[in-house]
Design a protein around this motif. Structure first.
Motif, PDB file in Angstrom:
ATOM      1  N   THR A   1       0.826  -1.217   0.000  1.00  0.00           N
ATOM      2  CA  THR A   1       0.000   0.000   0.000  1.00  0.00           C
ATOM      3  C   THR A   1       0.860   1.267   0.000  1.00  0.00           C
ATOM      4  N   GLY A   2       2.125   1.106  -0.324  1.00  0.00           N
ATOM      5  CA  GLY A   2       3.020   2.258  -0.344  1.00  0.00           C
ATOM      6  C   GLY A   2       4.088   2.082  -1.401  1.00  0.00           C
ATOM      7  N   PRO A   3       5.373   2.181  -1.036  1.00  0.00           N
ATOM      8  CA  PRO A   3       6.458   2.088  -2.016  1.00  0.00           C
ATOM      9  C   PRO A   3       6.399   0.783  -2.804  1.00  0.00           C
ATOM     10  N   SER A   4       6.765   0.876  -4.081  1.00  0.00           N
ATOM     11  CA  SER A   4       6.725  -0.328  -4.919  1.00  0.00           C
ATOM     12  C   SER A   4       7.909  -0.429  -5.876  1.00  0.00           C
ATOM     13  N   TRP A   5       8.730   0.641  -5.992  1.00  0.00           N
ATOM     14  CA  TRP A   5       9.896   0.619  -6.877  1.00  0.00           C
ATOM     15  C   TRP A   5      11.151   0.438  -6.023  1.00  0.00           C
TER      16      TRP A   5
END
Length: 508
Positions: free
Chosen positions: A52-56
């Motif tokens: 639900t937040g950072p993905s990279w």
């Protein structure tokens, strides 16, 4: 060594706790919610798992440096998978493009614009040089004397640094490339910086080094795996983590920190306090007016960055039209950035959006025969846009309308006409959720924008000027937004405590 209290168990809080424990401090981490991770959250429902937040996963050297300080490595802590392509680009009204990292990206550039392959090679060489300069001089530092960075000798050694901080990223890229797709590929990283490409210094063309040269990876387990490693390391260093424990005040006597007051009225005594909570909340809610280094009037002159509407979508059936990372760009995206940064009162949303399909890389994030999607829609940092449905069951009308429009756009642009009919899970988050759950200033989802006046030493400092023993970590202070920057901010707290005035990463 002494007791230390860390406020917040997000990435920066856990990283700071681990490093403080390594230094010999007795560390207590207090977290107001019932889970660790902060904005790097996870949500599981009906067999689906969503970040639900950072993905990279970018800047792998920053992760490696942090883990090295704790006697381990990224390889030992995480199971990293290289992504190829780095992402898929969906330009409005045109065929999708797979964007690779490494040598193959030059052939892609040449196919889009004659001569662009060699120009991109020079652009990325400059990005790499600027990245190295920034890591060496502007990230791992507490800026003990900012004037040192403005001396002619420093600027001369940094080559064209002066020019890069006095022109915009958009202007810098547009002078070198004519094809709109190339322009957007090389300026969109401004969004990772919570900023507008026209107001982001060209210095940040270094971001293209991170995805197009260093490459894009994915930690199996998502960023929850990163958080789990940080929690594990903090506990191994002796940190105690207390959940459902809210700080209501930072206590001090005679201008020196003495601990924190909790919502139940109790006090944790500690001469060292590190707030990894939102800086605006720390300064304007946890300190009395006379002890605020950054009072409310300071924030009135700052840009909070972007807000987001997040959509968590579980989809029946496969979606081969999408890869792991997907970017959807409007042909004319000026109105998109205007909606986010210049006309927040409109309540409009960007049509240039990001979609992640982690089920492209990891098998257990969705039930068999299903896919999981995470949509990020930039909006103004404005809590008045409302809540999503994730924590309340029902989202505000505006947030839900933005989510519906984004899903419809995804279905149309990626040629998945029955997408909305195949949804089996649909949940949302809005700016009010970030404001409420994380005390995020103005409901921003990433952190203050990286404009010229909010970069490097102009972004602020990681220690209070009014309360000795009070320090800051996280995306809302130096060096900036993003998981790698949060790890670096933790290391910079240690540099401040040691009295280390150098630039560059710690050796040990």
């Amino acid at each position: 060594m002494s007791r230390a209290v860390v406020i917040g168990a997000g990435v920066a809080g856990l990283a700071t706790a681990a490093l403080l424990g390594r230094e010999g401090h007795d560390v207590i981490v207090v977290e107001r919610t019932d889970v660790v991770g902060g904005r790097a959250g996870i949500h599981e429902v009906a067999g689906f798992r969503f970040d639900t937040g950072p993905s990279w996963y970018l800047m792998p050297d920053a992760f490696e440096q942090f883990y090295r300080l704790l006697g381990t490595s990224s390889e030992e802590q995480l199971d990293l998978v290289p992504l190829d392509p780095a992402y898929r680009l969906f330009p409005e009204g045109e065929a999708p493009l797979d964007v690779p990292s490494g040598e193959a990206v030059f052939a892609l550039a040449e196919s889009l614009e004659a001569g662009a392959g060699e120009r991109l090679r020079r652009h990325l060489a400059s990005a790499g040089e600027t990245y190295d300069i920034s890591v060496d001089r502007f990230l791992y530092t507490t800026f003990p004397d900012p004037r040192a960075f403005l001396r002619p000798s420093t600027l001369a050694r940094s080559g064209k640094l002066t020019g890069l901080i006095t022109q915009s990223l958009a202007g810098y890229v547009n002078k070198r490339f004519a094809d709109h797709r190339l322009r957007q590929m090389l300026t969109y990283p401004a969004v990772f910086l919570s900023s507008h490409p026209e107001r982001t210094p060209a210095l940040y063309h270094l971001m293209s080094h991170t995805d197009l040269v260093q490459g894009v990876r994915f930690p199996l387990g998502g960023f929850a795996a990163v958080v789990a490693s940080l929690e594990r390391l903090a506990r191994e260093q002796g940190a105690e983590i207390r959940l459902r424990t809210e700080v209501t005040a930072i206590e001090s006597v005679g201008g020196r920190a003495t601990g924190v007051r909790l919502a139940d009225g109790s006090l944790i005594d500690a001469p060292l306090v590190v707030s990894a909570a939102d800086l605006h909340h720390t300064e304007t809610r946890l300190l009395p007016p006379e002890l605020r280094t950054y009072p409310e009037k300071y924030f009135a002159r700052r840009e909070p960055g972007l807000g987001t509407v997040l959509v968590l979508a579980g989809v029946r059936g496969e979606l081969p039209e999408l890869t792991h990372h997907n970017l959807f760009f409007s042909r004319d995206w000026t109105p998109d950035f205007d909606a986010v940064f210049d006309t927040p009162e409109s309540g409009a949303a960007s049509r240039s959006i990001y979609v992640s399909k982690t089920s492209a890389t990891e098998g257990d994030v969705a039930p068999a025969g299903h896919e999981n999607l995470f949509l990020l829609v930039p909006v103004a940092a404005d809590p008045d846009l409302g809540h999503g449905s994730l924590y309340r069951g029902t989202g505000s009308a505006r947030v839900e309308a933005i989510a519906d429009a984004a899903l419809a756009q995804l279905g149309e642009w990626a040629d998945i006409p029955d997408l909305t009919e195949r949804l089996v899970v649909r949940e949302t988050l809005g700016p009010a959720d970030f404001a409420e759950r994380f005390h995020a200033w103005s409901g921003g989802s990433i952190g203050p924008a990286h404009t010229l006046w909010q970069s490097a030493f102009l972004r602020g400092r990681n220690a209070s000027r009014k309360v000795r023993g009070l320090y800051y970590a996280g995306a809302t202070t130096v060096p900036g937004v993003g998981v790698p920057m949060c790890l670096i901010s933790a290391e910079n707290v240690i540099k401040r405590l040691r009295g280390d005035r150098s630039s560059g990463a710690l050796e040990g």
